[in-house]
Design a protein around this motif. Structure first.
Motif, PDB file in Angstrom:
ATOM      1  N   VAL A   1     -34.425-109.276  28.929  1.00  0.00           N
ATOM      2  CA  VAL A   1     -33.245-108.623  29.617  1.00  0.00           C
ATOM      3  C   VAL A   1     -32.184-109.210  29.216  1.00  0.00           C
ATOM      4  O   VAL A   1     -31.225-108.505  28.884  1.00  0.00           O
ATOM      5  CB  VAL A   1     -33.498-108.906  31.204  1.00  0.00           C
ATOM      6  CG1 VAL A   1     -32.202-108.469  32.038  1.00  0.00           C
ATOM      7  CG2 VAL A   1     -34.724-107.825  31.722  1.00  0.00           C
ATOM      8  N   ARG A   2     -32.020-110.535  29.203  1.00  0.00           N
ATOM      9  CA  ARG A   2     -30.825-111.073  28.660  1.00  0.00           C
ATOM     10  C   ARG A   2     -30.391-110.876  27.456  1.00  0.00           C
ATOM     11  O   ARG A   2     -29.641-110.397  27.115  1.00  0.00           O
ATOM     12  CB  ARG A   2     -31.095-112.542  28.802  1.00  0.00           C
ATOM     13  CG  ARG A   2     -29.681-113.170  28.122  1.00  0.00           C
ATOM     14  CD  ARG A   2     -29.814-114.831  28.345  1.00  0.00           C
ATOM     15  NE  ARG A   2     -29.268-114.923  29.684  1.00  0.00           N
ATOM     16  CZ  ARG A   2     -29.397-116.199  30.386  1.00  0.00           C
ATOM     17  NH1 ARG A   2     -29.797-117.273  29.806  1.00  0.00           N
ATOM     18  NH2 ARG A   2     -28.611-116.461  31.483  1.00  0.00           N
ATOM     19  N   SER A   3     -31.368-110.960  26.466  1.00  0.00           N
ATOM     20  CA  SER A   3     -31.267-110.468  25.026  1.00  0.00           C
ATOM     21  C   SER A   3     -31.090-109.039  24.765  1.00  0.00           C
ATOM     22  O   SER A   3     -30.148-108.648  23.931  1.00  0.00           O
ATOM     23  CB  SER A   3     -32.253-111.153  24.054  1.00  0.00           C
ATOM     24  OG  SER A   3     -33.512-110.714  24.348  1.00  0.00           O
ATOM     25  N   ARG A   4     -31.712-108.273  25.172  1.00  0.00           N
ATOM     26  CA  ARG A   4     -31.737-106.562  25.055  1.00  0.00           C
ATOM     27  C   ARG A   4     -30.577-105.951  25.758  1.00  0.00           C
ATOM     28  O   ARG A   4     -30.282-105.066  25.244  1.00  0.00           O
ATOM     29  CB  ARG A   4     -33.045-106.034  25.250  1.00  0.00           C
ATOM     30  CG  ARG A   4     -34.054-106.700  24.186  1.00  0.00           C
ATOM     31  CD  ARG A   4     -35.443-106.057  24.779  1.00  0.00           C
ATOM     32  NE  ARG A   4     -36.465-106.585  23.782  1.00  0.00           N
ATOM     33  CZ  ARG A   4     -37.301-105.932  23.310  1.00  0.00           C
ATOM     34  NH1 ARG A   4     -37.551-104.837  23.404  1.00  0.00           N
ATOM     35  NH2 ARG A   4     -38.355-106.477  22.689  1.00  0.00           N
ATOM     36  N   VAL A   5     -30.243-106.505  26.808  1.00  0.00           N
ATOM     37  CA  VAL A   5     -29.240-105.814  27.883  1.00  0.00           C
ATOM     38  C   VAL A   5     -27.947-106.805  27.841  1.00  0.00           C
ATOM     39  O   VAL A   5     -27.040-106.159  27.513  1.00  0.00           O
ATOM     40  CB  VAL A   5     -29.799-105.399  29.094  1.00  0.00           C
ATOM     41  CG1 VAL A   5     -28.895-104.890  30.295  1.00  0.00           C
ATOM     42  CG2 VAL A   5     -31.179-104.761  29.065  1.00  0.00           C
ATOM     43  N   PHE A   6     -28.108-107.826  28.534  1.00  0.00           N
ATOM     44  CA  PHE A   6     -26.791-108.466  28.993  1.00  0.00           C
ATOM     45  C   PHE A   6     -26.067-109.077  27.615  1.00  0.00           C
ATOM     46  O   PHE A   6     -24.681-109.103  27.482  1.00  0.00           O
ATOM     47  CB  PHE A   6     -27.054-109.945  29.993  1.00  0.00           C
ATOM     48  CG  PHE A   6     -27.393-109.270  31.199  1.00  0.00           C
ATOM     49  CD1 PHE A   6     -26.229-109.167  31.926  1.00  0.00           C
ATOM     50  CD2 PHE A   6     -28.518-108.982  31.697  1.00  0.00           C
ATOM     51  CE1 PHE A   6     -26.387-108.819  33.538  1.00  0.00           C
ATOM     52  CE2 PHE A   6     -28.858-108.525  33.159  1.00  0.00           C
ATOM     53  CZ  PHE A   6     -27.696-108.669  33.811  1.00  0.00           C
ATOM     54  N   ASP A   7     -27.030-109.325  26.429  1.00  0.00           N
ATOM     55  CA  ASP A   7     -26.379-109.742  25.438  1.00  0.00           C
ATOM     56  C   ASP A   7     -25.659-108.841  24.389  1.00  0.00           C
ATOM     57  O   ASP A   7     -24.968-108.845  23.471  1.00  0.00           O
ATOM     58  CB  ASP A   7     -27.186-110.769  24.386  1.00  0.00           C
ATOM     59  CG  ASP A   7     -27.386-112.074  25.143  1.00  0.00           C
ATOM     60  OD1 ASP A   7     -26.978-112.473  25.990  1.00  0.00           O
ATOM     61  OD2 ASP A   7     -28.368-112.771  24.655  1.00  0.00           O
ATOM     62  N   GLN A   8     -26.321-107.495  24.643  1.00  0.00           N
ATOM     63  CA  GLN A   8     -25.571-106.242  24.010  1.00  0.00           C
ATOM     64  C   GLN A   8     -24.695-105.543  24.428  1.00  0.00           C
ATOM     65  O   GLN A   8     -24.083-104.684  23.574  1.00  0.00           O
ATOM     66  CB  GLN A   8     -27.000-105.365  23.555  1.00  0.00           C
ATOM     67  CG  GLN A   8     -28.256-106.186  22.831  1.00  0.00           C
ATOM     68  CD  GLN A   8     -27.898-106.636  21.572  1.00  0.00           C
ATOM     69  OE1 GLN A   8     -27.149-106.070  20.758  1.00  0.00           O
ATOM     70  NE2 GLN A   8     -28.101-107.859  21.176  1.00  0.00           N
ATOM     71  N   LEU A   9     -24.601-105.336  25.611  1.00  0.00           N
ATOM     72  CA  LEU A   9     -23.741-104.526  26.559  1.00  0.00           C
ATOM     73  C   LEU A   9     -22.654-105.063  27.129  1.00  0.00           C
ATOM     74  O   LEU A   9     -22.658-106.196  27.500  1.00  0.00           O
ATOM     75  CB  LEU A   9     -24.395-103.757  27.514  1.00  0.00           C
ATOM     76  CG  LEU A   9     -25.822-102.837  26.939  1.00  0.00           C
ATOM     77  CD1 LEU A   9     -26.479-102.359  27.784  1.00  0.00           C
ATOM     78  CD2 LEU A   9     -25.223-101.853  26.003  1.00  0.00           C
TER      79      LEU A   9
END
Length: 44
Positions: free
Chosen positions: A5-13
């Motif tokens: 969740v952190r790498s695919r969502v929070f770190d990208q958006l």
């Protein structure tokens, strides 16, 4: 899972990205980002 969740969502958006979880209140990533460590501590 929290790492994904952190790498695919929070770190990208950006912080102003809205999400609609289907339960609970809608929110933005910026409002929820500070809670990531708390979620990890809970084992989410």
């Amino acid at each position: 899972m929290i790492n994904d969740v952190r790498s695919r969502v929070f770190d990208q958006l950006p912080d102003d990205t809205w999400f609609y979880p289907g339960h609970g209140d809608d929110s933005t990533l910026g409002a929820e980002r500070p809670k990531l460590d708390e979620w990890r501590a809970r084992g989410w």
